[in-house]
Design an enzyme around this catalytic site. Structure first.
Site, PDB file in Angstrom:
ATOM      1  N   CYS A  70      18.356 -28.398  -9.914  1.00 11.48           N
ATOM      2  CA  CYS A  70      18.368 -27.365  -8.886  1.00 11.48           C
ATOM      3  C   CYS A  70      19.259 -27.853  -7.749  1.00 11.48           C
ATOM      4  CB  CYS A  70      16.934 -27.158  -8.398  1.00 11.48           C
ATOM      5  SG  CYS A  70      16.776 -25.994  -7.025  1.00 11.48           S
ATOM      6  N   CYS A 182      24.318 -22.784  -8.549  1.00 16.12           N
ATOM      7  CA  CYS A 182      22.862 -22.561  -8.604  1.00 16.12           C
ATOM      8  C   CYS A 182      22.539 -22.516 -10.085  1.00 16.12           C
ATOM      9  CB  CYS A 182      22.496 -21.238  -7.945  1.00 16.12           C
ATOM     10  SG  CYS A 182      20.811 -20.675  -8.309  1.00 16.12           S
TER      11      CYS A 182
HETATM   12  N1  DGL Z   1      17.962 -22.914  -9.260  1.00 22.02           N
HETATM   13  C1  DGL Z   1      18.208 -23.078  -7.894  1.00 22.02           C
HETATM   14  C2  DGL Z   1      19.481 -23.799  -7.539  1.00 22.02           C
HETATM   15  O1  DGL Z   1      20.088 -24.413  -8.389  1.00 22.02           O
HETATM   16  C3  DGL Z   1      17.419 -22.399  -6.819  1.00 22.02           C
HETATM   17  C4  DGL Z   1      17.207 -20.919  -6.889  1.00 22.02           C
HETATM   18  C5  DGL Z   1      16.177 -20.463  -5.897  1.00 22.02           C
HETATM   19  O2  DGL Z   1      15.014 -20.857  -6.025  1.00 22.02           O
HETATM   20  O3  DGL Z   1      16.535 -19.687  -4.969  1.00 22.02           O
HETATM   21  O4  DGL Z   1      19.906 -23.790  -6.422  1.00 22.02           O
END
Ligand code: DGL
Length: 260
Positions: A70, A182
């Protein structure tokens, strides 16, 4: 080895899926923070405490290494987590540097897609200032894409329309690379590919992250070379329906078609 994976929700599965392809003999435990997904629109302080709580839960499973799959969680908490835990921790950040380097020859611009929270951080600002001497990087948050993903919304027409409206203000001829900063966004990479002009490359961090994981396992001499490996999917709310959804999402990533 038991490798922990962490994300706010389903996004990190795009990285886990790559890990399963490249490192199929390891045991994986994936934790999604279903109590607090999405992170992107929330405050830094709140998200930081959510992450620390969720990682504490994941640590109960005695993982040997952690992949923070993430970008948002990495930018908010990787330093604190490294201070707190002695195991190797691999984080992710938007691939701005390679994108800028790849674009140098063409003189085209780079569009970084990531959450608001990632884009607001000092860490992101510092990264862009360090590598973008020519001022060619633009950044755009796509919060709805995280929501679509969490709802397993893969309606081709609807998502294509969404991308169209978000990208309408940009003259795509000026751009050479789109960075998916993301981990939820790569679920939609094929759709984006279909609608972007062919000269635009799409870069996401999964392959690089898994390469770093493989190198780390080899460096510590702890890579598994045989056996089937396993995948345990967990979420902070303990909701079985969500675990089933994670399984479905992982199967979609392993298959050939995601869209309906
Ligand atoms: N999967 C996430 C990232 O790589 C976060 C998405 C979220 O929770 O807003 O930033």
């Amino acid at each position: 080895m038991t490798i922990g994976f962490f994300d706010s929700g389903l996004g990190g599965l795009t990285v886990l899926s790559e890990a399963l392809r490249k490192l199929p003999h390891e045991d994986y435990i994936y934790m999604a923070d279903t109590l607090h997904v999405p992170y992107g629109p929330k405050s830094k302080d709140d998200v930081q405490s959510y992450i620390l709580e969720a990682i504490e839960m994941l640590m109960q499973y005695h993982i040997d290494a952690l992949v923070i799959a993430c970008n948002t969680a990495t930018s908010i908490a990787v330093a604190e987590l490294r201070d707190m835990y002695a195991i190797p921790i691999i984080g992710m950040e938007p691939a701005v540097k390679p994108a800028v380097e790849m674009n140098r020859a063409t003189g085209k611009r780079v569009l970084v897609l990531a959450t608001q929270l990632t884009l607001q951080q000092e860490k992101y600002y510092a990264l862009v200032s360090r590598v973008d001497e020519q001022g060619i990087v633009d950044s755009l948050p796509l919060p709805e894409l995280v929501q679509f993903c969490e709802a397993l919304q893969f309606d081709k027409r609807m998502i294509t329309e969404y991308f169209r409206s978000k990208l309408a203000p940009y003259n795509l001829n000026d751009y050479g690379i789109v960075v998916l900063g993301c981990t939820h966004y790569p679920f939609y990479a094929d759709l984006l590919r279909e609608m972007l002009p062919p000269h635009i490359g799409i870069v996401d961090g999964s392959a690089g992250t898994v390469r770093r994981l493989a190198a780390m396992l080899h460096r510590y001499g702890i890579a598994e070379s045989q056996g089937n490996g396993s995948v345990k999917l967990l979420c902070t709310s303990g909701d079985q329906a969500y675990v089933n959804k994670m399984r479905t999402a992982l199967d979609l990533l392993a298959g050939n078609t995601i869209y309906t």
